[in-house]
Scaffold this active site. Structure first.
Site, PDB file in Angstrom:
ATOM      1  N   LYS A 265       0.816  -1.187   0.000  1.00  0.00           N
ATOM      2  CA  LYS A 265       0.000   0.000   0.000  1.00  0.00           C
ATOM      3  C   LYS A 265       0.862   1.255   0.000  1.00  0.00           C
ATOM      4  O   LYS A 265       0.412   2.337  -0.348  1.00  0.00           O
ATOM      5  CB  LYS A 265      -0.879   0.016   1.266  1.00  0.00           C
ATOM      6  N   GLY A 266       2.102   1.132   0.444  1.00  0.00           N
ATOM      7  CA  GLY A 266       2.938   2.288   0.770  1.00  0.00           C
ATOM      8  C   GLY A 266       3.147   3.306  -0.339  1.00  0.00           C
ATOM      9  O   GLY A 266       3.336   4.481  -0.066  1.00  0.00           O
TER      10      GLY A 266
ATOM     11  N   GLU B 217       7.716   2.350  -6.057  1.00  0.00           N
ATOM     12  CA  GLU B 217       7.814   1.830  -4.687  1.00  0.00           C
ATOM     13  C   GLU B 217       7.973   2.995  -3.704  1.00  0.00           C
ATOM     14  O   GLU B 217       8.448   4.080  -4.082  1.00  0.00           O
ATOM     15  CB  GLU B 217       9.021   0.877  -4.641  1.00  0.00           C
ATOM     16  N   ASP B 218       7.585   2.781  -2.456  1.00  0.00           N
ATOM     17  CA  ASP B 218       7.744   3.839  -1.460  1.00  0.00           C
ATOM     18  C   ASP B 218       9.177   3.932  -0.950  1.00  0.00           C
ATOM     19  O   ASP B 218       9.758   5.009  -0.892  1.00  0.00           O
ATOM     20  CB  ASP B 218       6.757   3.658  -0.287  1.00  0.00           C
TER      21      ASP B 218
ATOM     22  N   ASP C 153      14.626  -0.595   1.413  1.00  0.00           N
ATOM     23  CA  ASP C 153      15.291  -0.720   2.706  1.00  0.00           C
ATOM     24  C   ASP C 153      16.349  -1.820   2.569  1.00  0.00           C
ATOM     25  O   ASP C 153      17.472  -1.547   2.128  1.00  0.00           O
ATOM     26  CB  ASP C 153      14.199  -1.043   3.739  1.00  0.00           C
TER      27      ASP C 153
ATOM     28  N   LYS D 200      17.225   3.759   1.847  1.00  0.00           N
ATOM     29  CA  LYS D 200      18.076   3.762   3.046  1.00  0.00           C
ATOM     30  C   LYS D 200      19.354   2.990   2.725  1.00  0.00           C
ATOM     31  O   LYS D 200      19.395   1.764   2.883  1.00  0.00           O
ATOM     32  CB  LYS D 200      17.367   3.031   4.185  1.00  0.00           C
TER      33      LYS D 200
ATOM     34  N   PHE E 188      13.187   4.899  11.008  1.00  0.00           N
ATOM     35  CA  PHE E 188      11.912   4.387  10.530  1.00  0.00           C
ATOM     36  C   PHE E 188      11.006   5.573  10.232  1.00  0.00           C
ATOM     37  O   PHE E 188      10.734   6.400  11.099  1.00  0.00           O
ATOM     38  CB  PHE E 188      11.251   3.451  11.543  1.00  0.00           C
TER      39      PHE E 188
ATOM     40  N   ARG F  85      -0.353   6.718   7.419  1.00  0.00           N
ATOM     41  CA  ARG F  85      -0.218   6.851   5.958  1.00  0.00           C
ATOM     42  C   ARG F  85      -0.722   8.197   5.467  1.00  0.00           C
ATOM     43  O   ARG F  85      -0.302   8.703   4.446  1.00  0.00           O
ATOM     44  CB  ARG F  85      -1.015   5.751   5.245  1.00  0.00           C
TER      45      ARG F  85
HETATM   46  P1  IMP Z   1      12.756  -4.090   2.035  1.00  0.00           P
HETATM   47  O1  IMP Z   1      12.251  -5.376   1.444  1.00  0.00           O
HETATM   48  O2  IMP Z   1      13.554  -4.347   3.284  1.00  0.00           O
HETATM   49  O3  IMP Z   1      13.496  -3.233   1.058  1.00  0.00           O
HETATM   50  O4  IMP Z   1      11.505  -3.318   2.584  1.00  0.00           O
HETATM   51  C1  IMP Z   1      10.680  -2.599   1.767  1.00  0.00           C
HETATM   52  C2  IMP Z   1       9.320  -2.400   2.398  1.00  0.00           C
HETATM   53  O5  IMP Z   1       9.384  -2.308   3.826  1.00  0.00           O
HETATM   54  C3  IMP Z   1       8.772  -1.081   1.936  1.00  0.00           C
HETATM   55  O6  IMP Z   1       8.002  -1.247   0.779  1.00  0.00           O
HETATM   56  C4  IMP Z   1       7.957  -0.625   3.123  1.00  0.00           C
HETATM   57  O7  IMP Z   1       6.652  -1.120   3.029  1.00  0.00           O
HETATM   58  C5  IMP Z   1       8.632  -1.234   4.328  1.00  0.00           C
HETATM   59  N1  IMP Z   1       9.550  -0.295   5.004  1.00  0.00           N
HETATM   60  C6  IMP Z   1      10.893  -0.331   5.039  1.00  0.00           C
HETATM   61  N2  IMP Z   1      11.394   0.701   5.747  1.00  0.00           N
HETATM   62  C7  IMP Z   1      10.332   1.410   6.166  1.00  0.00           C
HETATM   63  C8  IMP Z   1      10.183   2.623   6.930  1.00  0.00           C
HETATM   64  O8  IMP Z   1      11.140   3.281   7.382  1.00  0.00           O
HETATM   65  N3  IMP Z   1       8.910   3.038   7.138  1.00  0.00           N
HETATM   66  C9  IMP Z   1       7.816   2.381   6.666  1.00  0.00           C
HETATM   67  N4  IMP Z   1       7.904   1.269   5.939  1.00  0.00           N
HETATM   68  C10 IMP Z   1       9.152   0.773   5.695  1.00  0.00           C
END
Ligand code: IMP
Length: 174
Positions: free
Chosen positions: A40-41, A96-97, A100, A128, A149, A162
């Site tokens: 949803k992000g 994508e939002d 990470d 990040k 975060f 959100r």
């Molecule tokens: P990744 O798979 O570790 O890259 O995580 C990506 C997903 O984790 C993003 O699409 C977000 O939904 C969530 N996410 C990662 N870091 C944050 C944050 O700082 N705030 C909110 N959601 C996050």
């Protein structure tokens, strides 16, 4: 009322999105583009971004889940809802939002590659760098941020925040 610390303001986000939209419009000039919004992000970022893309866009949504209720990835990425149309032979722009660890987006790219698109590129509002375990190329990046975060502008903590119009930092105890 609770007001989180502002990391990136509404105005900064809007200015950056204009630049990204222009670059995307140039890159795909005279071509068709399938934008895949990762729910949803990314829903607010995607809505604002496509308004700045001066091309005919076909919009799709996909839902992937990698986080539970907390602030750490579960390490598993599950496809919860797929796109509705075929992407074979199409230019895909994933929206994508935040990248990470990179696991979510790496998994999604792997999944879409199996469907033989013409190209796959990635737009992410946030990145990040200190958290990356699965490096991915971000073709259109909004902002690099520290290892905090963040919430707002579509991003949540346990389903909340959100609706904030800016990117804020989640503080302990909130
Ligand atoms: P990744 O798979 O570790 O890259 O995580 C990506 C997903 O984790 C993003 O699409 C977000 O939904 C969530 N996410 C990662 N870091 C944050 C944050 O700082 N705030 C909110 N959601 C996050």
């Amino acid at each position: 009322m609770y007001t989180p610390e502002v990391l990136i303001s509404e105005e900064e986000i809007a200015l950056r999105i204009e630049v990204l939209g222009e670059a995307i419009s140039k890159e795909y000039a005279n071509q068709e583009l399938v934008v895949i919004c990762v729910l949803k992000g990314a829903f607010i970022f995607c809505a604002d971004l496509i308004k700045k893309i001066n091309l005919p866009v076909k919009l799709e949504f996909i839902t992937l889940a990698s986080y539970g209720e907390g602030t750490q990835s579960s390490g598993n990425v599950k496809l919860e809802m797929d796109v509705t149309g075929s992407v074979e032979g199409r230019n895909i722009l994933i929206v994508e939002d935040i990248v990470d660890s990179g696991l979510t987006i790496k998994t999604l790219i792997g999944l879409l590659e199996q469907r033989n698109p013409k190209s796959i590129k990635l737009a992410s509002l946030l990145f990040k760098p200190s958290k990356v375990k699965h490096p991915v190329d971000i073709d259109y990046l909004g902002f690099e941020i520290e290892d905090k975060f963040v919430i707002g502008y579509g991003l949540d903590y346990a389903g909340r925040y959100r609706e904030l119009p800016y990117i804020g930092v989640l503080n302990a105890g909130q």
